[in-house]
Design a protein around this motif. Structure first.
Motif, PDB file in Angstrom:
ATOM      1  N   GLY A 107       0.808  -1.214   0.000  1.00 14.81           N
ATOM      2  CA  GLY A 107       0.000   0.000   0.000  1.00 14.81           C
ATOM      3  C   GLY A 107       0.844   1.268   0.000  1.00 14.81           C
ATOM      4  N   SER A 108       2.162   1.119   0.193  1.00 12.49           N
ATOM      5  CA  SER A 108       3.019   2.308   0.248  1.00 12.49           C
ATOM      6  C   SER A 108       3.198   2.935  -1.137  1.00 12.49           C
ATOM      7  CB  SER A 108       4.385   1.944   0.831  1.00 12.49           C
ATOM      8  OG  SER A 108       4.990   0.950   0.039  1.00 12.49           O
ATOM      9  N   GLY A 109       2.924   2.142  -2.172  1.00 10.37           N
ATOM     10  CA  GLY A 109       3.114   2.662  -3.528  1.00 10.37           C
ATOM     11  C   GLY A 109       4.319   2.038  -4.210  1.00 10.37           C
ATOM     12  N   LYS A 110       4.685   0.870  -3.720  1.00  8.22           N
ATOM     13  CA  LYS A 110       5.877   0.172  -4.235  1.00  8.22           C
ATOM     14  C   LYS A 110       5.721  -0.186  -5.719  1.00  8.22           C
ATOM     15  CE  LYS A 110       6.589  -3.462  -1.865  1.00  8.22           C
ATOM     16  NZ  LYS A 110       6.420  -4.625  -2.762  1.00  8.22           N
ATOM     17  N   THR A 111       4.597  -0.790  -6.057  1.00  6.21           N
ATOM     18  CA  THR A 111       4.406  -1.231  -7.440  1.00  6.21           C
ATOM     19  C   THR A 111       4.295  -0.034  -8.389  1.00  6.21           C
ATOM     20  OG1 THR A 111       3.216  -3.105  -6.541  1.00  6.21           O
ATOM     21  CG2 THR A 111       3.056  -2.762  -8.907  1.00  6.21           C
ATOM     22  N   THR A 112       3.534   0.959  -7.978  1.00  6.09           N
ATOM     23  CA  THR A 112       3.394   2.169  -8.796  1.00  6.09           C
ATOM     24  C   THR A 112       4.759   2.834  -8.977  1.00  6.09           C
ATOM     25  OG1 THR A 112       1.238   2.458  -7.734  1.00  6.09           O
ATOM     26  CG2 THR A 112       2.036   4.287  -9.045  1.00  6.09           C
ATOM     27  N   LYS A 116       6.852   3.762 -12.329  1.00  6.46           N
ATOM     28  CA  LYS A 116       7.392   5.099 -12.587  1.00  6.46           C
ATOM     29  C   LYS A 116       8.882   5.027 -12.930  1.00  6.46           C
ATOM     30  CE  LYS A 116       4.195   7.507  -9.467  1.00  6.46           C
ATOM     31  NZ  LYS A 116       4.045   8.088  -8.126  1.00  6.46           N
ATOM     32  N   GLN A 143      -0.197  -7.162 -11.036  1.00  6.03           N
ATOM     33  CA  GLN A 143      -0.160  -5.705 -11.066  1.00  6.03           C
ATOM     34  C   GLN A 143       1.130  -5.184 -11.716  1.00  6.03           C
ATOM     35  OE1 GLN A 143      -0.492  -4.022  -7.137  1.00  6.03           O
ATOM     36  NE2 GLN A 143      -0.612  -1.932  -7.939  1.00  6.03           N
ATOM     37  N   THR A 250       6.360   8.536  -1.478  1.00  2.00           N
ATOM     38  CA  THR A 250       5.208   8.588  -2.381  1.00  2.00           C
ATOM     39  C   THR A 250       4.075   9.435  -1.815  1.00  2.00           C
ATOM     40  OG1 THR A 250       4.148   6.661  -1.395  1.00  2.00           O
ATOM     41  CG2 THR A 250       5.705   6.255  -3.189  1.00  2.00           C
ATOM     42  N   LYS A 251       3.127   9.743  -2.683  1.00  2.00           N
ATOM     43  CA  LYS A 251       1.877  10.422  -2.327  1.00  2.00           C
ATOM     44  C   LYS A 251       2.118  11.809  -1.746  1.00  2.00           C
ATOM     45  CE  LYS A 251       0.129   5.803  -1.429  1.00  2.00           C
ATOM     46  NZ  LYS A 251      -0.740   4.899  -0.695  1.00  2.00           N
ATOM     47  N   ASP A 253       1.796  14.386  -3.315  1.00  2.00           N
ATOM     48  CA  ASP A 253       0.754  15.260  -3.859  1.00  2.00           C
ATOM     49  C   ASP A 253      -0.498  15.250  -2.984  1.00  2.00           C
ATOM     50  OD1 ASP A 253       0.757  12.491  -4.783  1.00  2.00           O
ATOM     51  OD2 ASP A 253      -1.086  12.992  -5.851  1.00  2.00           O
ATOM     52  N   GLY A 276       7.183  10.720  -5.176  1.00  2.00           N
ATOM     53  CA  GLY A 276       6.008  10.348  -5.961  1.00  2.00           C
ATOM     54  C   GLY A 276       5.001  11.477  -5.858  1.00  2.00           C
ATOM     55  N   LEU A 277       4.587  11.992  -7.019  1.00  2.00           N
ATOM     56  CA  LEU A 277       3.708  13.173  -7.029  1.00  2.00           C
ATOM     57  C   LEU A 277       2.403  12.911  -7.776  1.00  2.00           C
ATOM     58  CD1 LEU A 277       6.545  15.777  -7.751  1.00  2.00           C
ATOM     59  CD2 LEU A 277       5.298  15.560  -5.599  1.00  2.00           C
ATOM     60  N   GLY A 278       1.976  11.653  -7.819  1.00  2.00           N
ATOM     61  CA  GLY A 278       0.733  11.312  -8.509  1.00  2.00           C
ATOM     62  C   GLY A 278       0.707   9.828  -8.822  1.00  2.00           C
ATOM     63  N   GLU A 279      -0.340   9.394  -9.533  1.00  2.00           N
ATOM     64  CA  GLU A 279      -0.517   7.963  -9.764  1.00  2.00           C
ATOM     65  C   GLU A 279      -0.004   7.480 -11.117  1.00  2.00           C
ATOM     66  OE1 GLU A 279      -4.160   6.231  -7.689  1.00  2.00           O
ATOM     67  OE2 GLU A 279      -4.869   8.197  -8.361  1.00  2.00           O
TER      68      GLU A 279
HETATM   69  P1  GDP Z   1       1.992  -1.306  -3.164  1.00  2.94           P
HETATM   70  O1  GDP Z   1       1.004  -2.182  -2.462  1.00  2.94           O
HETATM   71  O2  GDP Z   1       3.020  -0.799  -2.218  1.00  2.94           O
HETATM   72  O3  GDP Z   1       2.589  -1.927  -4.365  1.00  2.94           O
HETATM   73  O4  GDP Z   1       1.175  -0.006  -3.579  1.00  2.94           O
HETATM   74  P2  GDP Z   1       0.590   0.450  -4.981  1.00  2.94           P
HETATM   75  O5  GDP Z   1       1.700   0.788  -5.915  1.00  2.94           O
HETATM   76  O6  GDP Z   1      -0.417  -0.527  -5.449  1.00  2.94           O
HETATM   77  O7  GDP Z   1      -0.106   1.833  -4.566  1.00  2.94           O
HETATM   78  C1  GDP Z   1      -1.175   1.901  -3.636  1.00  2.94           C
HETATM   79  C2  GDP Z   1      -2.109   3.049  -4.055  1.00  2.94           C
HETATM   80  O8  GDP Z   1      -1.441   4.296  -3.923  1.00  2.94           O
HETATM   81  C3  GDP Z   1      -2.544   2.982  -5.516  1.00  2.94           C
HETATM   82  O9  GDP Z   1      -3.904   3.364  -5.604  1.00  2.94           O
HETATM   83  C4  GDP Z   1      -1.649   4.012  -6.219  1.00  2.94           C
HETATM   84  O10 GDP Z   1      -2.239   4.551  -7.361  1.00  2.94           O
HETATM   85  C5  GDP Z   1      -1.488   5.039  -5.139  1.00  2.94           C
HETATM   86  N1  GDP Z   1      -0.232   5.795  -5.280  1.00  2.94           N
HETATM   87  C6  GDP Z   1       1.033   5.320  -5.346  1.00  2.94           C
HETATM   88  N2  GDP Z   1       1.936   6.331  -5.434  1.00  2.94           N
HETATM   89  C7  GDP Z   1       1.222   7.484  -5.435  1.00  2.94           C
HETATM   90  C8  GDP Z   1       1.573   8.889  -5.495  1.00  2.94           C
HETATM   91  O11 GDP Z   1       2.746   9.300  -5.554  1.00  2.94           O
HETATM   92  N3  GDP Z   1       0.538   9.763  -5.454  1.00  2.94           N
HETATM   93  C9  GDP Z   1      -0.767   9.368  -5.360  1.00  2.94           C
HETATM   94  N4  GDP Z   1      -1.702  10.315  -5.312  1.00  2.94           N
HETATM   95  N5  GDP Z   1      -1.124   8.080  -5.293  1.00  2.94           N
HETATM   96  C10 GDP Z   1      -0.152   7.138  -5.331  1.00  2.94           C
END
Ligand code: GDP
Length: 298
Positions: A107-112, A116, A143, A250-251, A253, A276-279
């Motif tokens: 949920g931290s945004g690792k995959t996103t 990126k 994913q 991340t996040k 923004d 990280g500044l967006g999705e």
């Molecule tokens: P993982 O479980 O760590 O792999 O997390 P995900 O990459 O699936 O990200 C979890 C949620 O956070 C998703 O809905 C992403 O779109 C969102 N997300 C990730 N990075 C960012 C970011 O920099 N900004 C915003 N607004 N959302 C983000």
């Protein structure tokens, strides 16, 4: 500029509130120091770090007579505070693929962030591959595989519950064979216990190093900025489990807590490498202290 638009919420809580002090500015006195302390705390700099910054500011600010000089001086203090430690450059492998581990809780945004980074390195004309080594979580492999497909890079994946280390061995061999420049390894978020996490990560490090000398060259911890100080305690667990060489925050923004950058710096002593500044895949910026401070103040 992405920095400026992406950090809008932090700028409101930090820059706008700092500027509001210009109305009542009457020299550097206790009241001003207290106001600055509050602004730092509300942007999640954390009490210990905030106190250090205020102390450093106070030390040589008594001569300041007007608001603008005060603001410039305060920003220079933040700048110097971040730069008290000097960072090594990111370690790229000159003799083969550079292997980068992505670690962090789910949920931290690792995959996103991995997606990126694929784009970031593609934009530098480097060839990229990803290893889907998060084989424990249902959906995690799909994913990252979907992102890889969309961005047109190979994804090496295992079967559900396959030993992540064996996926990494396959990925390292693939990367060598196909002269891949950057191999990003999406690793498991968190295993049941810290001992498991430690064992798993050290095994992954060991097998990679056997395949590609010095690998992993970088281990990046992905932290969700909206979790603020809690993210920092979480980070400590990872630091005990493996050697982390950089942080992806991340996040940024979605939070007014931009000050967490300074807290991370002061309490973890690890460079923030990217924000990280967006999705979307293009919503990643290399961290740079001047642009960041501009982003939260101006
Ligand atoms: P993982 O479980 O760590 O792999 O997390 P995900 O990459 O699936 O990200 C979890 C949620 O956070 C998703 O809905 C992403 O779109 C969102 N997300 C990730 N990075 C960012 C970011 O920099 N900004 C915003 N607004 N959302 C983000």
């Amino acid at each position: 500029d992405k920095y400026l638009s992406g950090l809008g919420r932090s700028r409101k809580s930090f820059g706008d509130r700092l500027r509001a002090l210009s109305n009542s500015f009457n020299g550097v006195n206790d009241e001003l120091l207290e106001q600055i302390m509050i602004i730092l705390l509300e942007s999640d700099v954390g009490i210990h770090t905030a106190q250090k910054i205020v102390d450093q500011f106070e030390e040589s600010a008594s001569h300041i007579r007007d608001y603008d000089s005060m603001e410039d001086y305060f920003i220079s203090i933040l700048h110097d505070f971040y730069n008290q430690e000097s960072d090594e450059d990111i370690q790229y492998n000159e003799n083969g693929p550079t292997v980068i581990f992505m670690v962090g809780v789910n949920g931290s945004g690792k995959t996103t962030s991995s997606a990126k980074l694929i784009k970031y390195y593609q934009d530098q004309n480097l060839s990229v591959a990803v290893a889907a080594a998060d084989t424990f979580r249902a959906g995690a492999v799909d994913q990252i595989a979907t992102w890889a497909d969309r961005l047109g890079v190979p994804c090496i994946k295992g079967k559900p519950n396959q030993d992540p280390s064996s996926v990494l061995v396959d990925a390292c061999r693939y990367a060598k064979e196909h002269q891949i420049d950057i191999l990003l390894a999406d690793t498991a978020g968190r295993l049941q216990t810290k001992t498991n996490l430690m064992k798993e990560l050290s095994k992954m490090v060991r097998v990679c190093d056997r395949e590609i000398e010095g690998a992993p060259h970088e281990v990046w911890l992905v932290l969700d900025a909206t979790t603020g100080q809690n993210g920092i305690s979480q980070a400590r667990e990872f630091l005990e489990a493996t050697s982390v060489s950089g942080i992806i925050l991340t996040k940024m923004d979605g939070t007014a807590k931009g000050g967490v950058v300074l807290a991370i710096r002061d309490s973890l002593h690890i460079p923030v490498r990217f924000l990280g500044l967006g999705e979307k895949p293009e919503d990643l910026k290399p961290f740079e202290i001047n642009s960041y401070l501009m982003g939260i103040t101006k």
